[in-house]
Structures are given as structure tokens and as C-alpha cells.
Design an enzyme around this catalytic site. Structure first.
Site, PDB file in Angstrom:
ATOM      1  N   CYS A  89      -6.489  -3.082 -21.488  1.00  0.00           N
ATOM      2  CA  CYS A  89      -5.182  -2.907 -22.136  1.00  0.00           C
ATOM      3  C   CYS A  89      -4.825  -4.046 -23.091  1.00  0.00           C
ATOM      4  CB  CYS A  89      -4.092  -2.730 -21.086  1.00  0.00           C
ATOM      5  SG  CYS A  89      -4.320  -1.244 -20.114  1.00  0.00           S
TER       6      CYS A  89
ATOM      7  N   HIS B 146       2.530  -4.138 -25.066  1.00  0.00           N
ATOM      8  CA  HIS B 146       1.686  -3.115 -24.456  1.00  0.00           C
ATOM      9  C   HIS B 146       2.559  -2.288 -23.528  1.00  0.00           C
ATOM     10  CE1 HIS B 146      -1.227  -0.966 -22.249  1.00  0.00           C
ATOM     11  NE2 HIS B 146      -1.061  -1.666 -21.143  1.00  0.00           N
TER      12      HIS B 146
ATOM     13  N   ASN C  96       0.643   5.061 -20.735  1.00  0.00           N
ATOM     14  CA  ASN C  96      -0.152   3.861 -21.013  1.00  0.00           C
ATOM     15  C   ASN C  96      -1.447   4.291 -21.702  1.00  0.00           C
ATOM     16  OD1 ASN C  96      -1.821   1.628 -20.965  1.00  0.00           O
ATOM     17  ND2 ASN C  96      -1.246   0.984 -18.904  1.00  0.00           N
TER      18      ASN C  96
HETATM   19  N1  COA Z   1       5.123  10.508  -6.896  1.00  0.00           N
HETATM   20  C1  COA Z   1       5.864  10.369  -5.777  1.00  0.00           C
HETATM   21  N2  COA Z   1       5.674   9.366  -4.891  1.00  0.00           N
HETATM   22  C2  COA Z   1       4.685   8.495  -5.172  1.00  0.00           C
HETATM   23  C3  COA Z   1       3.879   8.600  -6.322  1.00  0.00           C
HETATM   24  C4  COA Z   1       4.128   9.660  -7.200  1.00  0.00           C
HETATM   25  N3  COA Z   1       3.433   9.840  -8.337  1.00  0.00           N
HETATM   26  N4  COA Z   1       2.989   7.582  -6.325  1.00  0.00           N
HETATM   27  C5  COA Z   1       3.222   6.856  -5.222  1.00  0.00           C
HETATM   28  N5  COA Z   1       4.237   7.406  -4.519  1.00  0.00           N
HETATM   29  C6  COA Z   1       4.819   6.940  -3.271  1.00  0.00           C
HETATM   30  C7  COA Z   1       3.850   6.136  -2.424  1.00  0.00           C
HETATM   31  O1  COA Z   1       3.049   6.982  -1.629  1.00  0.00           O
HETATM   32  C8  COA Z   1       4.784   5.291  -1.609  1.00  0.00           C
HETATM   33  O2  COA Z   1       5.274   6.059  -0.549  1.00  0.00           O
HETATM   34  P1  COA Z   1       5.540   5.411   0.918  1.00  0.00           P
HETATM   35  O3  COA Z   1       6.615   4.361   0.684  1.00  0.00           O
HETATM   36  O4  COA Z   1       5.993   6.567   1.715  1.00  0.00           O
HETATM   37  O5  COA Z   1       4.238   4.822   1.329  1.00  0.00           O
HETATM   38  C9  COA Z   1       5.941   5.017  -2.552  1.00  0.00           C
HETATM   39  O6  COA Z   1       5.888   6.040  -3.551  1.00  0.00           O
HETATM   40  C10 COA Z   1       5.891   3.651  -3.199  1.00  0.00           C
HETATM   41  O7  COA Z   1       4.576   3.446  -3.711  1.00  0.00           O
HETATM   42  P2  COA Z   1       4.212   2.179  -4.555  1.00  0.00           P
HETATM   43  O8  COA Z   1       2.762   2.260  -4.934  1.00  0.00           O
HETATM   44  O9  COA Z   1       4.696   0.950  -3.828  1.00  0.00           O
HETATM   45  O10 COA Z   1       5.124   2.416  -5.842  1.00  0.00           O
HETATM   46  P3  COA Z   1       5.490   1.449  -6.993  1.00  0.00           P
HETATM   47  O11 COA Z   1       6.934   1.287  -7.073  1.00  0.00           O
HETATM   48  O12 COA Z   1       4.656   0.192  -6.950  1.00  0.00           O
HETATM   49  O13 COA Z   1       5.042   2.265  -8.270  1.00  0.00           O
HETATM   50  C11 COA Z   1       3.296   2.191  -9.906  1.00  0.00           C
HETATM   51  C12 COA Z   1       3.668   2.566  -8.481  1.00  0.00           C
HETATM   52  C13 COA Z   1       1.832   2.503 -10.129  1.00  0.00           C
HETATM   53  C14 COA Z   1       4.143   3.039 -10.847  1.00  0.00           C
HETATM   54  C15 COA Z   1       3.603   0.681 -10.144  1.00  0.00           C
HETATM   55  O14 COA Z   1       3.059  -0.078  -9.088  1.00  0.00           O
HETATM   56  C16 COA Z   1       3.060   0.179 -11.433  1.00  0.00           C
HETATM   57  O15 COA Z   1       3.426   0.621 -12.504  1.00  0.00           O
HETATM   58  N6  COA Z   1       2.197  -0.855 -11.379  1.00  0.00           N
HETATM   59  C17 COA Z   1       1.626  -1.472 -12.555  1.00  0.00           C
HETATM   60  C18 COA Z   1       0.432  -0.667 -12.938  1.00  0.00           C
HETATM   61  C19 COA Z   1      -0.001  -0.977 -14.333  1.00  0.00           C
HETATM   62  O16 COA Z   1       0.790  -1.142 -15.215  1.00  0.00           O
HETATM   63  N7  COA Z   1      -1.325  -1.008 -14.520  1.00  0.00           N
HETATM   64  C20 COA Z   1      -1.911  -1.182 -15.793  1.00  0.00           C
HETATM   65  C21 COA Z   1      -1.795  -2.586 -16.244  1.00  0.00           C
HETATM   66  S1  COA Z   1      -2.261  -2.628 -17.890  1.00  0.00           S
END
Ligand code: COA
Length: 316
Positions: free
Chosen positions: A113, A243, A273
Site C-alpha cells: 500500500c 492512502h 482500499n
Molecule cells: N461484518 C460484521 N462483523 C464483522 C465483520 C464484518 N465484515 N468482520 C468482523 N466482524 C466481527 C468480528 O467477528 C468481531 O466479532 P466478535 O466481537 O463477536 O468476535 C467484531 O466484528 C470485531 O472484529 P474486529 O476484527 O476487532 O473489528 P475491527 O473493529 O478491528 O475492524 C477491520 C476490522 C479490518 C475493519 C479493522 O481492524 C481495520 O480496518 N484494520 C486495518 C486494516 C488495514 O487497513 N489494512 C491495510 C493496511 S494498508
């Protein structure tokens, strides 16, 4: 000429759209959850016969048209990508073939990225050393080709597209400062392992929560590092062109810059993204929508797999 300057931007997005509502039909999720956690409502996805080089080529045609540059004037083609059509040759060589430009160097840069910042930094060095005068720099990715649509916490993020700029030798700045960094220690947090032995497709594996925290902290630091000794302060920056990983990461960086969100070019809602494509796509969007204007000071920053991260402070 001792500076380099972006003299044009271009973009291409594939026509197929994958909305949050479409994803609701694939796995257990909701439009509301995705929008709240990421800011994304849709992403563009390549068609069956489309590849990254097709996106890159279309973005190249757009930037050449927008900057009234003839392909024959280009001295070097750099493509930042993580999703090349083939293991080799490079996407850059495919773009060169499609543009029918002969005998100039063309190569890919892989910094996920952060790829566009790494490519722009490389292009800037070639120009400032006097080696080349006009460089086509493209960020292009088909992230859908390495996305596991069974992994709901990951598949919601990614989209496909390409953005391009022409970087030219110039008597005025231009690119003021580039910073790039890498740290290979956290490979397992965000990677695409090779699975050739099991015939499984190679898809992104990510610990989203951990990546999120490291990204926010790292981007915080890069803001200070970029401005320190640059002669500019936070208040001098007209636009943040980041980004597009997650709207909450963008908001955190804007807060660090003491900047309101209407000074941030946001495309994540429509593009998701798009990895190396996201910054040049956002820059093009800012210019085409008449928000980013000639003379503006812009901070571009990125964080990605590797980990890699970097920034460019530019006068457009
Ligand atoms: N829809 C509904 N629920 C979802 C889900 C979806 N698409 N994806 C995950 N969940 C649930 C999980 O199962 C979890 O449930 P639980 O609490 O019952 O276990 C809950 O939502 C929280 O999950 P979590 O992974 O902690 O969510 P989050 O707030 O961290 O959001 C991302 C997930 C991926 C959106 C976030 O972590 C993120 O954007 N991270 C950065 C990733 C990134 O930018 N990567 C590229 C870098 S260039």
C-alpha cells in the site's frame, strides 16, 4: 533543472462495482457494520478478462491526455503494484508494450500500500540526479484477485483501480521531501503466503486490529518526521492526500495534523482500499473536483504490508 514536479494526473477504475449490499449476500455482514468500521460503501472490481496491466494502461492513457504528453517523451515507466498479471514480466513492461514505447527502462516496485510513495521517491531521485526528465509513475492493483471472499473481516476492505502521474524535471518545486521506511519484523500480521503445494489460491491474511494500531501510530510519527526540518508547519498544508485504508485511520492522521476532514481527500467510501493505486486516485480526484489547485501544499502518506510506510510533501 534541479526539481521534479507532478505535471499531470490520471486514473482508471474498472466498471464493475461491488457494494456492501452485494457483500451481504456473500457472508454474514451488514452495510451499517462496514460503513461504521471502515467508511467503505462500495469498491470497483476488475472484470473477468481484466488484469492489473489493463488498469495501469488506462490510467497511463488518461494522464498522458491530461498533461498533453506524447508517449515518446517518457524516459522511464515505474509501476507500483502487488498484484502483477504474471510472476514476470512486470506490469511496467506490459504498459510499455501497450503504449508502444520502445527502449526505455520500465520496472515494477513492490511496497504494497506504500508502493506509490516508494515509486514517486524513486522517480524523484532519477530526475534530481539528471538521469531522466519525464517519468510515468503508476500505482495499480487488482486486490480482488488476492482477496479471500470467505474472510469477512478482510474482504470488505479491498478494491481495484489505477492512478498515474507524470513527474517532470522542473525549475520550481515540486517534490519537497520524500520519506520511506520498511520494517520486515511484522510480516505475519499482513501477508499473502504462497500456497502452491495445496493449490489454494494465494490470498491476503491479516490481523486487522493489530495492523490498525501500528498504522495509526506509525502515521502519527511520519507526520512529525516529514515536517521536521522541512521549513513547513502543520498549518501550511492545504490538503492531506492519504492512502485510503480505513476512514478511522484517515481521521486519526487528520487529527494529528490539526486539520478538519474537509481538507482530506477521501475516496475510501467509493474505492475501498486499492493499495498502491489509492494515493494517485485520490490526488486525481482532488484535482478533477477542483479542490486541489495549482500552488497548493500537499502531504501524501501511506502505510502497508512489509511493513512499509512513507510520505511525500509536494507543491502541486
Ligand atoms: N461484518 C460484521 N462483523 C464483522 C465483520 C464484518 N465484515 N468482520 C468482523 N466482524 C466481527 C468480528 O467477528 C468481531 O466479532 P466478535 O466481537 O463477536 O468476535 C467484531 O466484528 C470485531 O472484529 P474486529 O476484527 O476487532 O473489528 P475491527 O473493529 O478491528 O475492524 C477491520 C476490522 C479490518 C475493519 C479493522 O481492524 C481495520 O480496518 N484494520 C486495518 C486494516 C488495514 O487497513 N489494512 C491495510 C493496511 S494498508
Amino acid at each position: 533543472m534541479k526539481y521534479s514536479k507532478i505535471i499531470g494526473t490520471g486514473a482508471y477504475l474498472p466498471s464493475k462495482i461491488l457494494s456492501n449490499k452485494d457483500l451481504e449476500k456473500i457472508f454474514d455482514t451488514s452495510d451499517e457494520w462496514i460503513q461504521t468500521r471502515t467508511g467503505i460503501s462500495q469498491r470497483h472490481i476488475i472484470g473477468e478478462n481484466e488484469r492489473t496491466s489493463d488498469l495501469a494502461y488506462q490510467a497511463a492513457l488518461d494522464v498522458l491526455k491530461n498533461s498533453s504528453i506524447d508517449p515518446a517523451e517518457i524516459d522511464l515507466i515505474l509501476v507500483a503494484t502487488t498484484t502483477p498479471d504474471k510472476v514476470f514480466p512486470s506490469v511496467a513492461c506490459a504498459v510499455q508494450r501497450k503504449l508502444n514505447i520502445k527502449n526505455i527502462p520500465a520496472f515494477d516496485i513492490q511496497a504494497v500500500c506504500s508502493g506509490f510513495i516508494f515509486a514517486l521517491t524513486t522517480a524523484d531521485s532519477f530526475i534530481k540526479s539528471g538521469t531522466y526528465k519525464k517519468i510515468l509513475v503508476i500505482g495499480a492493483d487488482s486486490m480482488s484477485s488476492i482477496t479471500d471472499y470467505k474472510d469477512r473481516s478482510n474482504a470488505i476492505l479491498w478494491g481495484d483501480g489505477a492512478g498515474a502521474v507524470i513527474l517532470s524535471a522542473s525549475n520550481e518545486p515540486g517534490i519537497i521531501r520524500n520519506i520511506i521506511h520498511s520494517n520486515g519484523e511484522y510480516e505475519e500480521l499482513l501477508h499473502v503466503p504462497r500456497k502452491s503445494e495445496t493449490n489454494d489460491p494465494n490470498t491476503i491474511e491479516m490481523q486487522g486490529n493489530a495492523v490498525f494500531k501500528i498504522a495509526v501510530n506509525t502515521l502519527d510519527q511520519i507526520v512529525d518526521e516529514t515536517l521536521s526540518g522541512s521549513g513547513f508547519e502543520k498549518k501550511d498544508i492545504d490538503w492531506l492526500v492519504p492512502h485510503q485504508a480505513n476512514i478511522r485511520i484517515l481521521q486519526a492522521t487528520a487529527k494529528k495534523l490539526e486539520m478538519s476532514m474537509d481538507k482530506v481527500i477521501v475516496t475510501i467510501d467509493k474505492h475501498g482500499n486499492t493499495s498502491a493505486a489509492s494515493i494517485p486516485l485520490a490526488l486525481n480526484e482532488g484535482i478533477r473536483s477542483n479542490r486541489v489547485k495549482a500552488g497548493n501544499l500537499i502531504l501524501m502518506e501511506a502505510f502497508g504490508g512489509g511493513f512499509t510506510w512513507g510520505s511525500s510533501l509536494i507543491r502541486i
